[in-house]
Write an enzyme that holds these catalytic residues in place. Structure first.
Site, mmCIF file in Angstrom:
data_model
loop_
_atom_site.group_PDB
_atom_site.id
_atom_site.type_symbol
_atom_site.label_atom_id
_atom_site.label_comp_id
_atom_site.label_asym_id
_atom_site.label_seq_id
_atom_site.Cartn_x
_atom_site.Cartn_y
_atom_site.Cartn_z
ATOM 1 N N LYS A 87 2.684 -9.487 7.073
ATOM 2 C CA LYS A 87 2.185 -9.426 5.687
ATOM 3 C C LYS A 87 1.942 -7.968 5.352
ATOM 4 O O LYS A 87 1.700 -7.149 6.245
ATOM 5 C CB LYS A 87 0.871 -10.201 5.548
ATOM 6 C CG LYS A 87 0.542 -10.594 4.129
ATOM 7 C CD LYS A 87 1.342 -11.786 3.653
ATOM 8 C CE LYS A 87 1.190 -12.018 2.172
ATOM 9 N NZ LYS A 87 1.831 -13.267 1.747
ATOM 10 N N ASP A 127 4.530 -11.838 -3.213
ATOM 11 C CA ASP A 127 3.258 -12.577 -3.094
ATOM 12 C C ASP A 127 2.516 -12.257 -4.387
ATOM 13 O O ASP A 127 3.140 -11.790 -5.367
ATOM 14 C CB ASP A 127 2.465 -12.142 -1.848
ATOM 15 C CG ASP A 127 1.251 -13.035 -1.583
ATOM 16 O OD1 ASP A 127 1.445 -14.226 -1.278
ATOM 17 O OD2 ASP A 127 0.109 -12.571 -1.716
#
Ligand code: NDP
Length: 445
Positions: free
Chosen positions: A124, A164
């Site tokens: 991430k 995201d």
């Protein structure tokens, strides 16, 4: 060390990283029995190795805004675990971004990616940059400055970022453009790309569609379906949009959406025109939902409130972490909710999950429900590697199959002796076994 000792150790080592510790706690609690029954995991220190990222990059991003002022942000990339494939995970651009949030997201991503059945590890990244209110030129300058650091550590076989919160098609385009320029090669190093430069059909809708397919499987276990069901959603971003489209198509009635200003209740339910309006509202860089009630006066706006006090059959949080707490969960239960399907990452707090479990409400966690997004990203990587574009039906059917198989894995590992399915346990155990066994096979690295 046993699971509790590992957790205590981690809390001492990383004080204050509350989201990360919360995510680790939830997974370790679910897998404790499997871990104790398999001593080979303890002797290989699988958990101690899994809970710490392989590496973390943190870097400064300097860029110039439209007024000529220099702006400074912080960027991060967490390469968490690559036991089953290249690191893979999105980039979050939001002022709330910090290391704890990215570590929780990267940790969750390991198990989510394992559940998809595709070869992808967990990662991430992100920045505390706020894209809200910025011009296209400012977004481009920020994304290019971000890539000036990130490009060194990513690649189609090492680490493949995606979108995201705050990172959609526009941002991916700017980041990918700079990556190509620096790397001097055109490879599928990002997913969520534009359709005419390597993207996959269905990728924008994938998280919402996949989440709805998963929920449909949950309903199936009770011989139930979406027809005529009242569904409450939160947020009105990319994920909420995909869920609203698919739920409506399957006959459900979506009655709420929300933003930081409050929530909108539309008793008649969203339809295609209303969903299009929301898309346009969002595309105009608007972060509030209240204009909806001017356009559709039959709806009502509740400033500063969350949608969880609305009576519904199915609740699907779609905005951000910890957006539904124990009190909200109790309201949902008191109002007769039957299914809660978490589409955002860690959208429910531990006490909310406890309320659902105690009341035997079927509750499924984000890492299972929202895995359709990364699954179609995996399919995008396959198409890039083959230099092919699959038609929409093919991608959608593969997405559907993957969501069904994730649901089957949850049933396999999460069914309790009384028949109740604990989806949290099911998803965590299924993901953990796959990654732990891969780590065992590959030795101590
Ligand atoms: P978007 O940025 O498109 O939308 C997010 C929505 O949540 C917006 O309404 C936003 O409001 C709200 N929101 C974001 N952060 C906060 C916050 N800190 N507090 C309150 N509200 C907030 O993001 P996505 O729809 O892409 O993502 C939504 C969720 O789904 C996230 O948890 C994400 O990690 C998860 N997810 C997304 C995937 C994808 O493919 N996009 C894949 C898998 C999971 P505002 O913009 O005004 O802040």
């Amino acid at each position: 060390m046993n699971v509790k000792e590992i957790l205590n150790n981690l809390e001492t080592k990383h004080p204050g990283e509350k989201e990360y510790l919360q995510a680790v706690h939830e997974v370790l609690e679910s897998i404790e029995n499997i871990y104790n029954e398999n001593p080979q995991y303890a002797s290989a220190k699988i958990i101690e190795r899994l809970v710490e990222p392989d590496r973390v990059f943190t870097f400064r991003i300097s860029w110039v805004d439209d007024n000529g002022e220099v702006q400074v942000n912080l960027g991060h990339r967490i390469q968490f675990n690559n036991a089953i494939g290249p690191y893979k995970g999105g980039i979050r651009l939001h002022p709330s971004v910090n290391l704890s949030i990215l570590k929780f997201l990267g940790f969750e991503q390991i198990f989510k990616n394992a559940l998809t059945t595709l070869p992808m590890g967990g990662a991430k990244g992100g920045s505390d940059f706020n894209p809200k209110g910025k011009s296209d030129a400012e977004i481009m300058r920020f994304c290019q400055a971000f890539m000036l650091e990130l490009w060194r550590v990513i690649g189609p076989n090492t680490d493949v970022p995606a979108g995201d919160i705050g990172t959609g098609g526009r941002e991916i385009g700017f980041m990918y453009g700079m990556y190509k320029k620096l790397q001097q090669e055109n490879t599928g190093v990002f997913t969520g790309k534009g359709l005419n430069w390597g993207g996959s059909l269905i990728r924008p809708e994938a998280t919402g569609f996949g989440g709805t397919y998963f929920t449909k499987e949950m309903l199936d276990t009770q011989n139930d379906n979406f027809k005529g069901k009242t569904v409450t959603l939160s947020g009105f971003g990319n994920v909420t949009w995909g869920v609203a489209l698919k739920v409506t198509e399957l006959g459900g009635k979506v009655v709420t959406i929300s933003g930081p200003d409050g929530y909108v209740y539309d008793e008649k339910g969203l339809d295609a025109d209303k969903i299009d309006y929301l898309l346009a509202l969002r595309a105009s860089n608007n972060d509030i939902v209240s204009p909806y009630v001017q356009e559709f006066p039959e709806a009502k706006f509740y400033p500063g409130e969350k949608p969880w006090s609305v009576k519904c059959d199915i609740a699907m949080p779609c905005a951000t972490q910890n957006e539904l707490n124990g009190e909200d969960a109790q309201k949902l239960v008191d109002n007769g909710v039957k299914y809660v399907s978490e589409v955002s990452n860690m959208g429910c707090t531990p006490d909310a999950i406890e309320v659902f479990h105690k009341n035997k409400i079927l509750f499924a966690p984000g890492k299972a429900v929202n895995a359709g997004g990364v699954a179609v990203s995996g399919l995008e990587m396959s198409q890039n590697a083959m230099k092919l574009n699959w038609p929409m039906e093919e991608v959608d059917s593969k997405l559907h199959q993957i969501m069904t198989s994730i649901h089957t894995a949850c049933i396999k590992y999460g069914t309790e002796p009384d028949g109740y399915v604990n989806y949290v346990k099911g998803a965590n155990i299924a993901g953990f076994i796959k990654v732990a066994d891969a780590m065992m096979d590959q030795g101590v690295v």
